[in-house]
Design a protein around this motif. Structure first.
Motif, PDB file in Angstrom:
ATOM      1  N   ASP A  29      -1.083  -1.824  35.696  1.00 17.81           N
ATOM      2  CA  ASP A  29       0.372  -1.955  35.754  1.00 17.81           C
ATOM      3  C   ASP A  29       0.919  -2.443  34.414  1.00 17.81           C
ATOM      4  O   ASP A  29       1.919  -1.927  33.919  1.00 17.81           O
ATOM      5  CB  ASP A  29       0.747  -2.921  36.874  1.00 17.81           C
ATOM      6  CG  ASP A  29       2.244  -3.031  37.062  1.00 17.81           C
ATOM      7  OD1 ASP A  29       2.903  -1.990  37.209  1.00 17.81           O
ATOM      8  OD2 ASP A  29       2.747  -4.174  37.056  1.00 17.81           O
ATOM      9  N   ARG A  30       0.260  -3.426  33.826  1.00 22.78           N
ATOM     10  CA  ARG A  30       0.701  -3.933  32.518  1.00 22.78           C
ATOM     11  C   ARG A  30       0.650  -2.824  31.471  1.00 22.78           C
ATOM     12  O   ARG A  30       1.579  -2.662  30.689  1.00 22.78           O
ATOM     13  CB  ARG A  30      -0.181  -5.093  32.070  1.00 22.78           C
ATOM     14  CG  ARG A  30       0.157  -6.391  32.724  1.00 22.78           C
ATOM     15  CD  ARG A  30      -0.632  -7.520  32.089  1.00 22.78           C
ATOM     16  NE  ARG A  30      -0.199  -8.776  32.623  1.00 22.78           N
ATOM     17  CZ  ARG A  30      -0.999  -9.642  33.213  1.00 22.78           C
ATOM     18  NH1 ARG A  30      -2.274  -9.394  33.340  1.00 22.78           N
ATOM     19  NH2 ARG A  30      -0.517 -10.772  33.675  1.00 22.78           N
ATOM     20  N   PHE A  31      -0.462  -2.121  31.433  1.00 26.30           N
ATOM     21  CA  PHE A  31      -0.597  -1.069  30.431  1.00 26.30           C
ATOM     22  C   PHE A  31       0.413   0.052  30.664  1.00 26.30           C
ATOM     23  O   PHE A  31       0.914   0.645  29.706  1.00 26.30           O
ATOM     24  CB  PHE A  31      -2.022  -0.526  30.374  1.00 26.30           C
ATOM     25  CG  PHE A  31      -2.997  -1.504  29.780  1.00 26.30           C
ATOM     26  CD1 PHE A  31      -2.766  -2.081  28.539  1.00 26.30           C
ATOM     27  CD2 PHE A  31      -4.141  -1.859  30.458  1.00 26.30           C
ATOM     28  CE1 PHE A  31      -3.642  -2.986  27.976  1.00 26.30           C
ATOM     29  CE2 PHE A  31      -5.037  -2.762  29.902  1.00 26.30           C
ATOM     30  CZ  PHE A  31      -4.782  -3.331  28.671  1.00 26.30           C
ATOM     31  N   GLU A  32       0.741   0.330  31.922  1.00 27.63           N
ATOM     32  CA  GLU A  32       1.761   1.336  32.205  1.00 27.63           C
ATOM     33  C   GLU A  32       3.108   0.897  31.636  1.00 27.63           C
ATOM     34  O   GLU A  32       3.811   1.670  30.993  1.00 27.63           O
ATOM     35  CB  GLU A  32       1.874   1.575  33.703  1.00 27.63           C
ATOM     36  CG  GLU A  32       2.917   2.621  34.052  1.00 27.63           C
ATOM     37  CD  GLU A  32       3.063   2.821  35.552  1.00 27.63           C
ATOM     38  OE1 GLU A  32       4.048   3.474  35.940  1.00 27.63           O
ATOM     39  OE2 GLU A  32       2.227   2.334  36.321  1.00 27.63           O
ATOM     40  N   LEU A  33       3.468  -0.369  31.853  1.00 29.64           N
ATOM     41  CA  LEU A  33       4.731  -0.866  31.304  1.00 29.64           C
ATOM     42  C   LEU A  33       4.714  -0.857  29.785  1.00 29.64           C
ATOM     43  O   LEU A  33       5.709  -0.552  29.142  1.00 29.64           O
ATOM     44  CB  LEU A  33       5.013  -2.286  31.806  1.00 29.64           C
ATOM     45  CG  LEU A  33       5.547  -2.401  33.217  1.00 29.64           C
ATOM     46  CD1 LEU A  33       5.663  -3.864  33.627  1.00 29.64           C
ATOM     47  CD2 LEU A  33       6.882  -1.713  33.368  1.00 29.64           C
ATOM     48  N   LEU A  34       3.582  -1.204  29.195  1.00 31.31           N
ATOM     49  CA  LEU A  34       3.476  -1.246  27.735  1.00 31.31           C
ATOM     50  C   LEU A  34       3.399   0.141  27.114  1.00 31.31           C
ATOM     51  O   LEU A  34       3.608   0.292  25.913  1.00 31.31           O
ATOM     52  CB  LEU A  34       2.238  -2.053  27.318  1.00 31.31           C
ATOM     53  CG  LEU A  34       2.313  -3.548  27.588  1.00 31.31           C
ATOM     54  CD1 LEU A  34       0.944  -4.186  27.359  1.00 31.31           C
ATOM     55  CD2 LEU A  34       3.367  -4.208  26.725  1.00 31.31           C
ATOM     56  N   LEU A  40       7.989  -1.475  24.788  1.00 30.55           N
ATOM     57  CA  LEU A  40       7.141  -2.214  23.858  1.00 30.55           C
ATOM     58  C   LEU A  40       7.964  -2.725  22.675  1.00 30.55           C
ATOM     59  O   LEU A  40       7.836  -3.885  22.266  1.00 30.55           O
ATOM     60  CB  LEU A  40       5.973  -1.347  23.375  1.00 30.55           C
ATOM     61  CG  LEU A  40       4.999  -2.024  22.422  1.00 30.55           C
ATOM     62  CD1 LEU A  40       4.428  -3.314  23.014  1.00 30.55           C
ATOM     63  CD2 LEU A  40       3.882  -1.058  22.067  1.00 30.55           C
ATOM     64  N   ARG A  41       8.846  -1.893  22.148  1.00 32.25           N
ATOM     65  CA  ARG A  41       9.723  -2.320  21.049  1.00 32.25           C
ATOM     66  C   ARG A  41      10.611  -3.480  21.499  1.00 32.25           C
ATOM     67  O   ARG A  41      10.798  -4.454  20.777  1.00 32.25           O
ATOM     68  CB  ARG A  41      10.587  -1.143  20.570  1.00 32.25           C
ATOM     69  CG  ARG A  41       9.785  -0.047  19.889  1.00 32.25           C
ATOM     70  CD  ARG A  41      10.617   1.191  19.570  1.00 32.25           C
ATOM     71  NE  ARG A  41      11.654   0.846  18.603  1.00 32.25           N
ATOM     72  CZ  ARG A  41      12.951   1.144  18.759  1.00 32.25           C
ATOM     73  NH1 ARG A  41      13.366   1.802  19.813  1.00 32.25           N
ATOM     74  NH2 ARG A  41      13.826   0.807  17.845  1.00 32.25           N
ATOM     75  N   LEU A  42      11.128  -3.393  22.733  1.00 34.06           N
ATOM     76  CA  LEU A  42      11.973  -4.447  23.271  1.00 34.06           C
ATOM     77  C   LEU A  42      11.184  -5.756  23.386  1.00 34.06           C
ATOM     78  O   LEU A  42      11.676  -6.828  23.001  1.00 34.06           O
ATOM     79  CB  LEU A  42      12.507  -4.014  24.633  1.00 34.06           C
ATOM     80  CG  LEU A  42      13.551  -4.910  25.267  1.00 34.06           C
ATOM     81  CD1 LEU A  42      14.506  -4.078  26.094  1.00 34.06           C
ATOM     82  CD2 LEU A  42      12.927  -5.964  26.119  1.00 34.06           C
ATOM     83  N   LEU A  43       9.964  -5.683  23.903  1.00 33.72           N
ATOM     84  CA  LEU A  43       9.137  -6.880  24.017  1.00 33.72           C
ATOM     85  C   LEU A  43       8.843  -7.493  22.648  1.00 33.72           C
ATOM     86  O   LEU A  43       8.857  -8.716  22.496  1.00 33.72           O
ATOM     87  CB  LEU A  43       7.832  -6.555  24.745  1.00 33.72           C
ATOM     88  CG  LEU A  43       7.973  -6.280  26.244  1.00 33.72           C
ATOM     89  CD1 LEU A  43       6.711  -5.645  26.796  1.00 33.72           C
ATOM     90  CD2 LEU A  43       8.323  -7.555  26.998  1.00 33.72           C
ATOM     91  N   THR A  98       0.394 -13.814  29.331  1.00 30.33           N
ATOM     92  CA  THR A  98      -0.542 -12.731  29.020  1.00 30.33           C
ATOM     93  C   THR A  98       0.106 -11.682  28.134  1.00 30.33           C
ATOM     94  O   THR A  98      -0.500 -11.211  27.168  1.00 30.33           O
ATOM     95  CB  THR A  98      -1.081 -12.087  30.315  1.00 30.33           C
ATOM     96  OG1 THR A  98      -1.696 -13.104  31.100  1.00 30.33           O
ATOM     97  CG2 THR A  98      -2.081 -10.994  30.011  1.00 30.33           C
ATOM     98  N   VAL A  99       1.340 -11.323  28.432  1.00 30.50           N
ATOM     99  CA  VAL A  99       2.056 -10.348  27.607  1.00 30.50           C
ATOM    100  C   VAL A  99       2.261 -10.920  26.201  1.00 30.50           C
ATOM    101  O   VAL A  99       2.086 -10.217  25.205  1.00 30.50           O
ATOM    102  CB  VAL A  99       3.394  -9.943  28.258  1.00 30.50           C
ATOM    103  CG1 VAL A  99       4.219  -9.079  27.331  1.00 30.50           C
ATOM    104  CG2 VAL A  99       3.141  -9.233  29.576  1.00 30.50           C
ATOM    105  N   ILE A 106      -1.723  -7.302  19.044  1.00 30.85           N
ATOM    106  CA  ILE A 106      -1.376  -6.072  18.320  1.00 30.85           C
ATOM    107  C   ILE A 106      -0.659  -6.379  17.013  1.00 30.85           C
ATOM    108  O   ILE A 106      -0.151  -5.490  16.353  1.00 30.85           O
ATOM    109  CB  ILE A 106      -0.550  -5.095  19.187  1.00 30.85           C
ATOM    110  CG1 ILE A 106       0.807  -5.693  19.556  1.00 30.85           C
ATOM    111  CG2 ILE A 106      -1.324  -4.658  20.414  1.00 30.85           C
ATOM    112  CD1 ILE A 106       1.757  -4.689  20.191  1.00 30.85           C
ATOM    113  N   GLY A 107      -0.595  -7.666  16.664  1.00 30.93           N
ATOM    114  CA  GLY A 107      -0.055  -8.042  15.360  1.00 30.93           C
ATOM    115  C   GLY A 107       1.349  -8.597  15.368  1.00 30.93           C
ATOM    116  O   GLY A 107       1.935  -8.795  14.305  1.00 30.93           O
ATOM    117  N   ALA A 108       1.914  -8.862  16.536  1.00 33.11           N
ATOM    118  CA  ALA A 108       3.263  -9.422  16.597  1.00 33.11           C
ATOM    119  C   ALA A 108       3.264 -10.835  16.030  1.00 33.11           C
ATOM    120  O   ALA A 108       2.333 -11.597  16.245  1.00 33.11           O
ATOM    121  CB  ALA A 108       3.764  -9.438  18.038  1.00 33.11           C
TER     122      ALA A 108
END
Length: 126
Positions: A29-34, A40-43, A98-99, A106-108
């Protein structure tokens, strides 16, 4: 599906044991949202500018406020994002630890100057 032959039964046993991990559905589910580039840009924006409002998010993302609001609603329903009202203004921030950690992996990064970032994240327990 049937298995015709097994080459290494220990490998089969170890691989099957991995499938008993209780969080597989949540991770999928997480990967689907991401997987949606705009979510992803919004997060990433929320991660870098916690407490940002929809109008400012829309400007940063070069999206409509309606599209941003829709994505935020989905993320809020999943517990990834929280909203705090200040009069007529609603400010959004990440809420899922977790998010937050995934974004770091991923480098954020966080804003260094001009904005105080507080780590007010909720840990998922369900």
């Amino acid at each position: 599906m049937t298995v015709d032959a097994v080459f290494d039964s220990d490998d089969v046993r170890r691989a099957a044991a991995a499938l008993r991990t209780p969080d597989i559905a949540r991770w999928a589910d997480r990967f689907e949202l991401l997987s949606d580039v705009n979510r992803l840009r919004l997060l990433l924006c929320l991660h870098h500018a916690p407490g940002i409002c929809v109008t400012d998010l829309a400007a940063a993302l070069e999206m409509t406020g309606t599209a941003v609001s829709h994505a935020l609603r989905l993320l809020r329903n999943r517990g990834w994002v929280t909203a705090e009202r200040e009069g007529r203004l609603v400010r959004y921030r990440l809420a899922d630890t977790t998010v937050h950690e995934l974004l770091h992996s991923i480098g954020a990064t966080h804003e260094q100057a001009g904005h105080s970032h507080t780590h007010r994240h909720r840990t998922e327990r369900s």
